[in-house]
Structure formats: structure tokens, C-alpha cells
Design a protein around this motif. Structure first.
Motif, PDB file in Angstrom:
ATOM      1  N   CYS A 298      31.819  78.409  46.507  1.00  0.00           N
ATOM      2  CA  CYS A 298      32.100  79.517  47.426  1.00  0.00           C
ATOM      3  C   CYS A 298      31.839  79.085  48.870  1.00  0.00           C
ATOM      4  O   CYS A 298      32.686  79.268  49.757  1.00  0.00           O
ATOM      5  CB  CYS A 298      31.240  80.722  47.050  1.00  0.00           C
ATOM      6  N   LEU A 299      30.668  78.470  49.120  1.00  0.00           N
ATOM      7  CA  LEU A 299      30.343  78.002  50.469  1.00  0.00           C
ATOM      8  C   LEU A 299      31.299  76.893  50.918  1.00  0.00           C
ATOM      9  O   LEU A 299      31.758  76.881  52.067  1.00  0.00           O
ATOM     10  CB  LEU A 299      28.901  77.474  50.520  1.00  0.00           C
ATOM     11  N   GLU A 300      31.604  75.966  50.019  1.00  0.00           N
ATOM     12  CA  GLU A 300      32.470  74.837  50.369  1.00  0.00           C
ATOM     13  C   GLU A 300      33.877  75.298  50.734  1.00  0.00           C
ATOM     14  O   GLU A 300      34.516  74.716  51.617  1.00  0.00           O
ATOM     15  CB  GLU A 300      32.528  73.832  49.210  1.00  0.00           C
ATOM     16  N   ASN A 301      34.357  76.342  50.076  1.00  0.00           N
ATOM     17  CA  ASN A 301      35.688  76.862  50.398  1.00  0.00           C
ATOM     18  C   ASN A 301      35.708  77.624  51.711  1.00  0.00           C
ATOM     19  O   ASN A 301      36.675  77.560  52.463  1.00  0.00           O
ATOM     20  CB  ASN A 301      36.210  77.736  49.247  1.00  0.00           C
ATOM     21  N   ILE A 302      34.622  78.325  52.004  1.00  0.00           N
ATOM     22  CA  ILE A 302      34.537  79.012  53.298  1.00  0.00           C
ATOM     23  C   ILE A 302      34.506  77.980  54.420  1.00  0.00           C
ATOM     24  O   ILE A 302      35.144  78.153  55.465  1.00  0.00           O
ATOM     25  CB  ILE A 302      33.281  79.925  53.357  1.00  0.00           C
ATOM     26  N   PHE A 303      33.802  76.868  54.190  1.00  0.00           N
ATOM     27  CA  PHE A 303      33.636  75.837  55.217  1.00  0.00           C
ATOM     28  C   PHE A 303      34.808  74.848  55.271  1.00  0.00           C
ATOM     29  O   PHE A 303      34.864  73.999  56.156  1.00  0.00           O
ATOM     30  CB  PHE A 303      32.322  75.078  54.994  1.00  0.00           C
ATOM     31  N   GLY A 304      35.725  74.943  54.320  1.00  0.00           N
ATOM     32  CA  GLY A 304      36.920  74.098  54.378  1.00  0.00           C
ATOM     33  C   GLY A 304      36.752  72.693  53.859  1.00  0.00           C
ATOM     34  O   GLY A 304      37.559  71.814  54.169  1.00  0.00           O
ATOM     35  N   ILE A 305      35.693  72.437  53.058  1.00  0.00           N
ATOM     36  CA  ILE A 305      35.534  71.081  52.516  1.00  0.00           C
ATOM     37  C   ILE A 305      35.890  71.039  51.039  1.00  0.00           C
ATOM     38  O   ILE A 305      35.598  70.078  50.337  1.00  0.00           O
ATOM     39  CB  ILE A 305      34.105  70.529  52.745  1.00  0.00           C
ATOM     40  N   ALA A 306      36.538  72.094  50.550  1.00  0.00           N
ATOM     41  CA  ALA A 306      37.085  72.119  49.186  1.00  0.00           C
ATOM     42  C   ALA A 306      38.501  72.685  49.285  1.00  0.00           C
ATOM     43  O   ALA A 306      38.854  73.335  50.273  1.00  0.00           O
ATOM     44  CB  ALA A 306      36.213  72.983  48.278  1.00  0.00           C
ATOM     45  N   ASN A 324      39.260  72.352  57.451  1.00  0.00           N
ATOM     46  CA  ASN A 324      38.380  71.187  57.290  1.00  0.00           C
ATOM     47  C   ASN A 324      37.097  71.449  58.066  1.00  0.00           C
ATOM     48  O   ASN A 324      36.979  72.459  58.772  1.00  0.00           O
ATOM     49  CB  ASN A 324      39.074  69.910  57.791  1.00  0.00           C
ATOM     50  N   ALA A 325      36.130  70.531  57.948  1.00  0.00           N
ATOM     51  CA  ALA A 325      34.820  70.730  58.576  1.00  0.00           C
ATOM     52  C   ALA A 325      34.933  70.821  60.095  1.00  0.00           C
ATOM     53  O   ALA A 325      34.275  71.662  60.727  1.00  0.00           O
ATOM     54  CB  ALA A 325      33.877  69.600  58.178  1.00  0.00           C
ATOM     55  N   LYS A 326      35.768  69.983  60.696  1.00  0.00           N
ATOM     56  CA  LYS A 326      35.919  69.966  62.155  1.00  0.00           C
ATOM     57  C   LYS A 326      36.412  71.316  62.675  1.00  0.00           C
ATOM     58  O   LYS A 326      35.882  71.867  63.648  1.00  0.00           O
ATOM     59  CB  LYS A 326      36.904  68.860  62.559  1.00  0.00           C
ATOM     60  N   GLU A 327      37.403  71.878  61.983  1.00  0.00           N
ATOM     61  CA  GLU A 327      37.954  73.181  62.383  1.00  0.00           C
ATOM     62  C   GLU A 327      36.911  74.282  62.177  1.00  0.00           C
ATOM     63  O   GLU A 327      36.789  75.200  62.993  1.00  0.00           O
ATOM     64  CB  GLU A 327      39.207  73.477  61.550  1.00  0.00           C
TER      65      GLU A 327
END
Length: 499
Positions: A298-306, A324-327
């Protein structure tokens, strides 16, 4: 009857450039006992064990195993002499399968040439059956959750027929059910006459599983006591040298209007399916659930790394895509990951570089070069705010204890001044005094109207810090509870809803 001494470490000293990590520390472990080793981050627990295991060369002192002096040059030598260590930070060949990881470097051969695959499989199954571990020996390590990989590491230690097994924070990534299984394994090993050295910050575990407890502080020996004679309060007093009456700081944050809206979040390569929730400004929301429930995903998808397959994220009424993480960082999001060694720290860089790496733009002078003065100032703020134990800003981060590495990463994200802070197991492997400081930092952010979402396997932590708790089960949101009025039983019932 007095139990036989199995391991004796006498007056061990170890120095690194600029820091005395161990100062005449002694430890005695008896056969058929569980000996807990406790202390704050940086107290020297892991360093002492690495001196035993041959990872570090001690500067002075003596080590005796069954009365024979030993001085292992490397971990291979330690394992061959029946001393094994299950490390806090897993170091495995993730592209290889389970049985390769267990028997690497000691494969049984056919005619001394060919690897005997059948024997490897059967030997792995035999160890797993003995320990009641339900893992396919042919499964690739990278496809498994951290908790199962931890169990493989424990099975590997047992496969050496070890007399001494060191467990360094073994339950930091395990669910309650898996912790019970681990304790069953430890009791079985104790009954066989093994000496178990158990490093943990979890007081309840220590008092339950241990026979004796040795406490260290700032690289020195403090005391060894019978576990049955100790209380949580006494352990904390010996560890930190001061009273620590309240485990959690008082909640002073007052949640306001809705800031973050997550709708129908689904993932392509994980269990996550159709998750929706809101978080208000100044609110700390916890995510609970069993291992594999989709908490981390859930966290990884919110943060764009999944890889997200569907769903929308809105912050302050505006859609954010976080591809992605940068965005995500640009959009005001920050994420502290669960596995700091694999996805958190830059091991070859120093503390300053690790601290400012996510906020370099603010340190650019005239858009041409980075300001040493500015970076040094922010790094010092982070060290002071987190009470990070380090000789200097230029110390390599890999030289710090796991808990102090965690503080550096948290400081890094706080310096990006995020609107939304995503925390995955923020206090994993961190001592009781430092936990309180991190809880206070979380609540300070909430008091500044920031959004905080934290995943934790520790139920008391979620109840003590959060305003609301979302409960995940089988990749879906099983329910939502008020942290003030809910119970651990209610949370566990929801966690099992879709299993």
C-alpha cells in the motif's frame, strides 16, 4: 545443578577510527540456556557478536568455547566450529533458491565433482520438517517475504549443528504467529543443549524467552541478571541509565480537514486490491495486518515504487500521480522503507551524504555547486534531533549500528519537509529510548498539520502513537478502528477477515 559454561568472552575491546566500540566487555553463556543481550543502539551488542563470529578482529581480550580458546578469522571458520549467527540485516543470494542459500559453499558432491541436487533437497526438507518450517526448498529467495527469508536463515544456522547460535533482532520482521514459531524453535534448540544468544529491544520477549540477561551501555558491561528477577522498568533503567516511565509521548495533535484521498488503489504484481481511505491534516494513521496482507505494498504504491494497476491519489484536492520516487518527493511525499540495508542506506557513503541526498536542491549555491556549510548544518540538525551516535558527519553509514542507520534515514526524509510521511516499520531494531524520540518526532510532524501513515507489526506501537488504524487482510482493507477505543483482539479479527 550448576550448568556447564559453553562460551566465555573475557575483557573484549574493539576500536574503530574515532570510537571505542567495546571497552573490556565480558559475557558467559551456559549450555542449554537462552542468554539475552540488551542495550541501546550503539551499546556494542552486535559488535561483540561480530568479534565472536569472526567478522571483526578484536583488539584485545579472550574467547573460550567449551574451555578451548578460539579466535575465528572469518565467519566460515566460526560456522565450521559450530558457532552460527542469524543477522538482523539479511544478506542472502536473492536470485538463487532456498536450498542454494542454505548449502552455499558446502554442497554435497557426487564422485567429488557433480553437485548432488537430490541430497541437497532431501537435507533441506529434513531441516525444515524438524523445525516445522513450511517453505518450498526450490523457491527463489526474492519471491519470498522478509519473514520467510528470516526463517530460512534460522534453518541455515541449525543445519551447521551449531553449539552457539546468535539471534540478532530475529523478530523485527515477524508476525505474532511467526514469533511463537520462532520461540518454539529456540526452546527446542535449548533442550538439545545449545547456547542461544538473543539480541532484542522487545522487553516482553526477553522476559519470556530468556534464562539470563546481560545489559550493555555505551560499549561497556553493565550487569548480568536472572531473567526471572527482572522487570521491564529495571531493564530500561540499566540500559539507559535513567528512568523512562512513559513508553509513548502524550498525543497533542488535533486532526483537521481531509488532506490525502486514496481511491481504489490496486497493484499489478502484488495482492493489493481496491483500497480506499482518507487521512486528515495532522493525523497519524496506522496500517496493521498480518505478513503478506498488503501493508507495505500500500505504501509502495502511494510512493510510486511499485507498479500500480489502478486507483487515484489526491493531496489537498489536487490529483498526484507519483509514478516514481523522484516525482513523489517533488509532490511532497517521503517514504522510510522496511529494509534499510537493501532500500534505505547508501552503504559506501558517509552520514552527511546519506542525510542530504534527498534534499540536494536546497543546498545548491547559485545553481552551480553544493554548499558544504549548508549540508553540514542540516546534517548536524539531523544528528542532534535523532540523537544519532556517530563519531562525525563523515563516518561511513555502514559503520553505525542498525538503529542509528534508521535515525539517519528518518532525518533525511524530515529534511525534505514532506506533506505526507510514509513509514514502514519506523522503529524496527531500535531501542526503547530512541523509540520514544522517534514517536515524538512523528507527533511533532502531526502538530505541524502533516499527514503521517505508518505500518507496524507492533500492536502497542500502533495503539500508542496513531489516531486511527486501518487493518489490511489479503490485499484488501478489512476495516478501520479508532486507536483510543479499539483492542488488539478487534484488530487481529479484522486482520484474519480475508485470509
Amino acid at each position: 545443578m550448576e550448568q556447564e559454561v559453553l562460551l566465555e568472552m573475557k575483557d573484549i575491546c574493539k576500536e574503530f577510527p574515532g570510537v571505542k566500540a567495546l571497552d573490556h566487555v565480558s559475557l558467559t553463556v551456559k549450555r542449554g540456556t537462552v542468554h539475552a543481550l540488551m542495550g541501546e543502539n550503539g551499546a556494542g551488542k552486535s559488535t561483540l557478536m561480530k568479534c565472536l563470529f569472526g567478522i571483526y578482529a578484536k583488539n584485545s581480550g579472550q574467547i573460550f568455547l567449551e574451555g578451548r580458546e578460539i579466535n575465528f578469522k572469518n565467519s566460515k571458520e566460526a560456522l565450521e566450529n559450530a558457532v552460527a549467527m542469524v543477522h538482523q540485516e539479511l544478506n542472502q543470494a536473492l536470485k538463487r533458491n532456498v536450498m542454494d542459500n542454505i548449502w552455499l559453499g558446502r554442497y554435497p558432491k557426487v564422485a567429488g565433482v557433480m553437485v548432488n541436487e537430490k541430497k541437497i533437497y532431501n537435507d533441506t526438507k529434513k531441516v525444515f520438517d524438524e523445525l516445522e518450517i513450511d517453505v518450498d526448498p526450490k523457491r527463489i529467495m526474492s519471491t519470498m517475504p522478509v519473514s520467510q527469508r528470516q526463517m530460512v536463515e534460522i534453518a541455515k544456522a541449525v543445519s551447521f549443528n551449531s553449539k552457539i547460535i546468535v539471534f540478532d533482532e530475529p523478530t523485527s520482521s515477524l508476525t505474532e504467529e511467526e514469533v511463537e514459531h520462532l520461540f518454539k524453535i529456540i526452546n527446542m534448540l535449548r533442550d538439545k543443549g545449545c547456547g542461544i544468544i538473543y539480541i532484542s529491544h522487545k522487553m516482553a520477549e526477553i522476559l519470556r524467552i530468556s534464562d539470563e540477561v546481560t545489559i550493555m551501555r555505551d560499549g561497556t558491561y553493565v550487569a548480568t541478571k536472572q531473567a526471572k528477577e527482572l522487570t521491564t522498568e529495571e531493564i530500561i533503567r540499566l540500559m539507559v541509565g535513567r528512568e523512562l516511565n512513559n513508553q509513548f509521548p502524550p498525543k497533542t495533535n488535533e486532526p483537521g480537514e481531509v488532506a490525502l484521498e486514496v481511491r481504489k488503489l490496486s497493484a499489478r504484481y502484488s495482492v493489493l486490491e481496491d483500497v480506499s481511505f482518507d487521512v486528515r491534516k495532522g493525523e497519524v494513521v496506522g496500517i496493521a495486518g498480518l505478513d503478506g496482507s498488503g501493508r507495505t505494498e500500500c505504501l509502495e504504491n502511494i510512493f510510486g515504487i511499485a507498479t500500480r494497476s489502478g486507483g487515484t491519489i489526491t493531496l489537498d484536492g489536487k490529483p498526484v500521480f507519483n509514478r516514481n520516487a523522484k516525482e513523489s518527493i517533488k509532490n511532497g511525499f517521503a517514504m522510510l522503507t522496511e529494509e534499510r540495508r537493501a532500500t534505505g542506506i547508501f552503504g559506501i557513503l558517509d552520514i552527511r551524504e546519506n542525510t542530504v541526498i534527498s534534499s540536494l536542491k536546497k543546498h545548491k549555491k547559485h545553481h552551480l555547486y553544493l554548499s558544504e556549510k549548508s549540508m553540514s548544518k542540516d546534517t548536524q540538525w539531523s544528528i542532534d534531533a535523532m540523537r544519532t551516535k556517530t563519531p562525525s558527519q563523515t563516518t561511513k553509514i555502514r559503520a553505525l549500528s542498525g538503529g542509528n542507520q534508521q535515525k539517519v534515514i528518518l532525518g533525511r526524509w524530515l529534511l525534505t519537509e514532506p506533506e505526507v510521511l510514509l513509514l514502514d516499520e519506523p522503529t524496527r531494531g531500535i531501542d526503547v529510548g530512541a523509540k520514544y524520540e522517534i514517536y515524538q518526532l512523528i507527533l511533532d510532524l502531526a502538530n505541524k498539520d502533516k499527514v503521517v501513515i505508518m505500518v507496524s507489526s507492533e500492536m502497542p506501537e500502533l495503539l500508542g502513537v496513531c489516531d486511527r488504524i486501518l487493518v489490511m487482510s489479503g490485499g484488501r482493507l478489512a476495516g478501520e478502528v479508532d486507536a483510543k477505543t479499539t483492542t488488539q483482539e478487534e484488530i487481529m479479527t479484522l486482520a484474519a477477515k480475508y485470509v
